[in-house]
Design a protein around this motif. Structure first.
Motif, PDB file in Angstrom:
ATOM      1  N   TRP A  24       0.836  -1.192   0.000  1.00 30.58           N
ATOM      2  CA  TRP A  24       0.000   0.000   0.000  1.00 30.58           C
ATOM      3  C   TRP A  24       0.876   1.248   0.000  1.00 30.58           C
ATOM      4  CZ3 TRP A  24      -5.330   0.171  -0.220  1.00 30.58           C
ATOM      5  CH2 TRP A  24      -5.986  -1.063  -0.109  1.00 30.58           C
TER       6      TRP A  24
ATOM      7  N   SER B 252       0.707   5.656   0.494  1.00 32.82           N
ATOM      8  CA  SER B 252      -0.102   6.798   0.934  1.00 32.82           C
ATOM      9  C   SER B 252       0.792   8.024   0.995  1.00 32.82           C
ATOM     10  CB  SER B 252      -0.717   6.530   2.308  1.00 32.82           C
ATOM     11  OG  SER B 252       0.299   6.396   3.288  1.00 32.82           O
TER      12      SER B 252
ATOM     13  N   GLU C  46       4.989   7.888 -11.036  1.00 35.41           N
ATOM     14  CA  GLU C  46       4.099   8.445 -12.062  1.00 35.41           C
ATOM     15  C   GLU C  46       2.705   7.823 -11.983  1.00 35.41           C
ATOM     16  OE1 GLU C  46       3.968   9.257 -16.891  1.00 35.41           O
ATOM     17  OE2 GLU C  46       5.749   8.366 -15.959  1.00 35.41           O
ATOM     18  N   THR C  47       2.650   6.494 -11.871  1.00 36.62           N
ATOM     19  CA  THR C  47       1.354   5.805 -11.798  1.00 36.62           C
ATOM     20  C   THR C  47       0.577   6.236 -10.560  1.00 36.62           C
ATOM     21  OG1 THR C  47       2.267   3.902 -12.966  1.00 36.62           O
ATOM     22  CG2 THR C  47       0.227   3.555 -11.720  1.00 36.62           C
ATOM     23  N   TYR C  48       1.260   6.300  -9.457  1.00 32.83           N
ATOM     24  CA  TYR C  48       0.623   6.662  -8.190  1.00 32.83           C
ATOM     25  C   TYR C  48       0.039   8.074  -8.257  1.00 32.83           C
ATOM     26  CZ  TYR C  48       0.295   7.852  -3.211  1.00 32.83           C
ATOM     27  OH  TYR C  48      -0.135   8.263  -1.981  1.00 32.83           O
TER      28      TYR C  48
ATOM     29  N   LYS D  57      -0.777   9.921 -10.850  1.00 28.88           N
ATOM     30  CA  LYS D  57      -1.890  10.043 -11.790  1.00 28.88           C
ATOM     31  C   LYS D  57      -3.146   9.346 -11.268  1.00 28.88           C
ATOM     32  CE  LYS D  57       0.864  10.702 -15.990  1.00 28.88           C
ATOM     33  NZ  LYS D  57       1.303  10.142 -17.291  1.00 28.88           N
ATOM     34  N   THR D  58      -2.966   8.215 -10.595  1.00 28.33           N
ATOM     35  CA  THR D  58      -4.114   7.474 -10.076  1.00 28.33           C
ATOM     36  C   THR D  58      -4.827   8.237  -8.960  1.00 28.33           C
ATOM     37  OG1 THR D  58      -3.028   5.379 -10.617  1.00 28.33           O
ATOM     38  CG2 THR D  58      -4.847   5.293  -9.043  1.00 28.33           C
ATOM     39  N   LEU D  59      -4.069   8.884  -8.106  1.00 32.25           N
ATOM     40  CA  LEU D  59      -4.658   9.582  -6.960  1.00 32.25           C
ATOM     41  C   LEU D  59      -5.068  11.022  -7.262  1.00 32.25           C
ATOM     42  CD1 LEU D  59      -3.624   7.110  -5.326  1.00 32.25           C
ATOM     43  CD2 LEU D  59      -3.146   8.732  -3.487  1.00 32.25           C
ATOM     44  N   GLY D  60      -4.839  11.469  -8.489  1.00 33.65           N
ATOM     45  CA  GLY D  60      -5.189  12.851  -8.805  1.00 33.65           C
ATOM     46  C   GLY D  60      -4.182  13.866  -8.321  1.00 33.65           C
TER      47      GLY D  60
ATOM     48  N   TRP E 145      -1.300  14.371  -9.982  1.00 32.38           N
ATOM     49  CA  TRP E 145      -0.565  14.842 -11.165  1.00 32.38           C
ATOM     50  C   TRP E 145      -1.012  16.267 -11.486  1.00 32.38           C
ATOM     51  CZ3 TRP E 145       3.511  12.507 -13.355  1.00 32.38           C
ATOM     52  CH2 TRP E 145       3.934  12.913 -14.615  1.00 32.38           C
TER      53      TRP E 145
END
Length: 692
Positions: free
Chosen positions: A4, A6, A143-145, A147-150, A152
């Motif tokens: 996980w 955060s 980068e993935t994290y 963009k996924t969580l907003g 970016w």
């Protein structure tokens, strides 16, 4: 739980902390005493901050460095009163800044008073992670994290702020800051009009006569995490040095030059570009990888130069690429100091004086006698960017940092965790916070908040350098005289910063800045600048340390009265420790810098704030009064400052208790961080012994 992720903020106690804001990580600067509170098992708490959006528009003009931008932003944001706020930079201007440029801006966060100065995660962040040698899978994860969580930058374009400020990067001119505060920006083109860049002909004549010119630059230093962490700034300095060397220019002989990058990576890319040798030719060899001149540790001046400055009472200056230039910080004999970009620092070393128009006047002549001006030396953006692109590489970062984190600590001999105190040390000595007798014993004495006498009545913008200077210890200072009695030769006095582990030296540094303005120190009808105060009720003006010593002998509780922005600058423990060891129980001011306020509470000193419209001036306070504080101390409640004038009149002045949280009240009421810990520890021990 594994697998996980955060968001996690980072807290730290120095100027490097807000650096990570440039990467989209919230870096929060806290006071050293607040950090000690956490180390001793208590939580770090703060009130919910104001979030201020700063829209950056436009793009910088050619030849403008990140230093120019941050000095302009610092002046702008100070005017906008963002003290204590969290700032988020956004807009097309922000998107066009490199991570190095963003780091320069975020790093200066304490100088415009904010708590954090965030840039959003975007492609620049990803490129930086690759440049600095992060593993591909780690870069992809970030980068993935985001963009996924907003998190970016594109997803945050619709973010709403209660307050939005706008700043046009295209409006920034080549700038300096000074001569005493980071937010006092001066466009270099305006120095002549402001009366600083005058008298070049006189300066040249003095030089021809073998004299040090008035306005002499005696220290020129490429230093500070603010600028040396940005490759563009460092490469620009190297290129300017290269052009100067090719034309036969040299630095003036009275200029003490140095280069102290924050990372060894700077050496590697400068060597790759062939620019380190160019800087060394002009005297800017690497002296350390740490805080040096920007923290008052520039070392001694040439004795002959120092003697001439004193004998002729010269206006000598320092020019540095640091983040702080407060009065008296850089060197006692540099009356004032200017912040400038690394290439400008090199230019001023060549010029040797601030008494010139750096944009128009000749810095020197080439081998054919042709005058050379700044525009002949200044590198183009294309030159800078080409070298950064080709010479700053991931393997350099890996070569420097991988060994640091991979060091094998197995097999280290185990020693006692208890320090073997040396009674006669002038560098580290057992502190007196538990003592009931001796120098500093008042720190362990219950506070009464009654009958307090002012130690100082101070104007606006008192910095931690006024409260606890960092610079060189002079022989005629209270600390210098003490070190001499301890058997140290003057050449080994070092700086105040290096002796802060010895309370007997550091206490003598309290209010020891020669540029201090204490409104109690009135001699022949005028306030005299220096480490002075007026002993009361005697009415005698004397050196600050002698007054403190007398008050300690009398066990007299003290108070400090001040103006606005009290305690701006470094989050320096000794700016709070010194006043408490001197017997100060409360400080009443028009406003406090956030970190210094928390440090005061950590030492058991009560911060009180005048109500708007009320100041030491409107009340006519001159330091002859005694003071009480009455009322129940609760978070941000109203208390009463009872002022007993010498003529018998009594004023009851409402003030705000700047214990902002219940945790701060708890720490203050215990007497400070260490006392709070001791009480909690003893209560825990008692409870365990009483348990069945």
């Amino acid at each position: 739980m594994t697998g996980w992720l955060s968001p996690t903020p980072a807290s730290g106690t120095d100027s490097h902390t807000p650096h990570v804001d440039a990467l989209g990580v919230i870096g929060i600067g806290v006071g050293g005493l607040e950090a000690e509170t956490v180390m001793l098992g208590r939580a770090s708490m703060m009130r919910l901050p104001d979030i201020v959006g700063v829209r950056l528009t436009g793009a910088r003009q050619p030849g403008i460095t990140a230093t120019d931008i941050v000095l302009a932003l610092t002046a702008f944001l100070r005017e906008q009163r963002v003290v204590g706020a969290w700032i988020e930079f956004f807009g097309e201007g922000a998107a066009g800044l490199s991570i190095g440029d963003r780091a320069t801006i975020s790093n200066m966060c304490p100088e415009y008073g904010a708590t954090a100065a965030l840039f959003h995660i975007d492609q620049q962040t990803i490129d930086y992670l690759r440049l600095t040698g992060r593993a591909p899978e780690q870069v992809a994860l970030v980068e993935t994290y985001a963009k996924t969580l907003g998190l970016w930058a594109d997803a945050l374009r619709t973010a709403e702020y209660e307050r939005v400020l706008a700043f046009d990067l295209a409006s920034v001119e080549r700038s300096m800051a000074g001569p005493s505060n980071p937010h006092r920006r001066l466009p270099t083109a305006a120095l002549k009009e402001l009366g600083i860049a005058v008298g070049l002909d006189t300066a040249q004549a003095e030089e021809r006569a073998g004299l040090l010119p008035d306005g002499a630059v005696v220290i020129a230093a490429i230093t500070s995490c603010t600028n040396t962490s940005n490759p563009r700034n460092v490469v620009a300095a190297g290129l300017l040095a290269k052009k100067a060397n090719a034309l036969g220019l040299v630095r003036k002989p009275w200029v003490k030059t140095s280069f102290a990058p924050g990372s060894k990576v700077a050496r590697l890319y400068l060597e790759e570009a062939g620019l380190l040798a160019e800087l060394e030719t002009l005297g800017f060899g690497i002296v350390a990888y740490a805080c040096t001149t920007c923290n008052g540790m520039s070392g001694a001046l040439d004795p002959a130069i120092q003697r001439e400055i004193v004998d002729r009472d010269l206006y000598a200056t320092a020019v540095l690429s640091g983040n702080r230039n407060f009065d008296g910080r850089i060197h006692p004999h540099a009356k004032q100091a200017f912040l400038a970009s690394p290439p400008l620092v090199v230019a001023y070393a060549i010029a040797g004086t601030v008494r010139l128009d750096i944009e128009r006047d000749a810095l020197g002549v080439d081998r054919d006698g042709k005058p050379i001006t700044l525009k002949d030396l200044w590198p183009s953006d294309a030159e800078i960017d080409a070298i950064v692109a080709s010479c700053v590489r991931p393997e350099q970062f890996r070569a420097v940092y991988d060994p640091m984190f991979a060091a094998n600590r197995d097999g280290v001999e185990k020693t006692s965790p208890l320090y073997d105190w040396r009674p006669a040390s002038t560098y580290i000595r057992r502190p007196p916070y538990w003592d009931t007798e001796g120098v500093g014993a008042l720190a362990a004495t219950p506070r009464t908040l009654t009958g307090m006498r002012p130690l100082a009545v101070l104007p606006d913008n008192i910095t931690t350098d006024h409260l606890s200077p960092s610079n060189a210890i002079l022989a005629n200072s209270a600390a210098g005289e003490y070190l001499a009695r301890m058997g140290l030769p003057e050449e080994d006095f070092n700086s105040y910063a290096t002796h802060r582990g010895d309370h007997l030296t550091a206490l003598r540094a309290t209010f020891a800045n020669p540029q201090l303005v204490n409104e109690m120190a009135v001699v022949e009808g005028a306030v005299r600048k220096g480490s002075l105060t007026r002993l009361e009720p005697d009415g005698t003006v004397m050196r600050m340390w002698e007054a403190i010593e007398t008050y300690l002998e009398r066990r007299q509780p003290l108070i400090v009265v001040a103006g606005a922005d009290y305690g701006q600058g470094s989050s320096r423990d000794w700016a709070a420790k010194g006043v408490r060891l001197a017997g100060v129980e409360a400080i009443v001011a028009e406003g406090f810098e956030r970190i210094h306020r928390t440090n005061l509470i950590g030492m058991g000193v009560l911060p009180l704030e005048f109500k708007p419209g009320t100041t030491r001036l409107t009340l006519g306070l001159d330091g002859s009064e005694t003071y009480d504080v009455t009322g129940e101390r609760r978070p941000r409640t109203d208390l009463t400052l009872v002022v007993h004038r010498r003529d018998g009149e009594t004023l009851r002045v409402p003030v705000t208790c700047r214990l902002d949280t219940a945790e701060e009240v708890s720490i203050h009421e215990a007497g400070g961080v260490l006392q709070r810990f001791a009480q909690d520890f003893l209560a825990s021990e008692s409870a365990q012994k009483g348990a069945p």
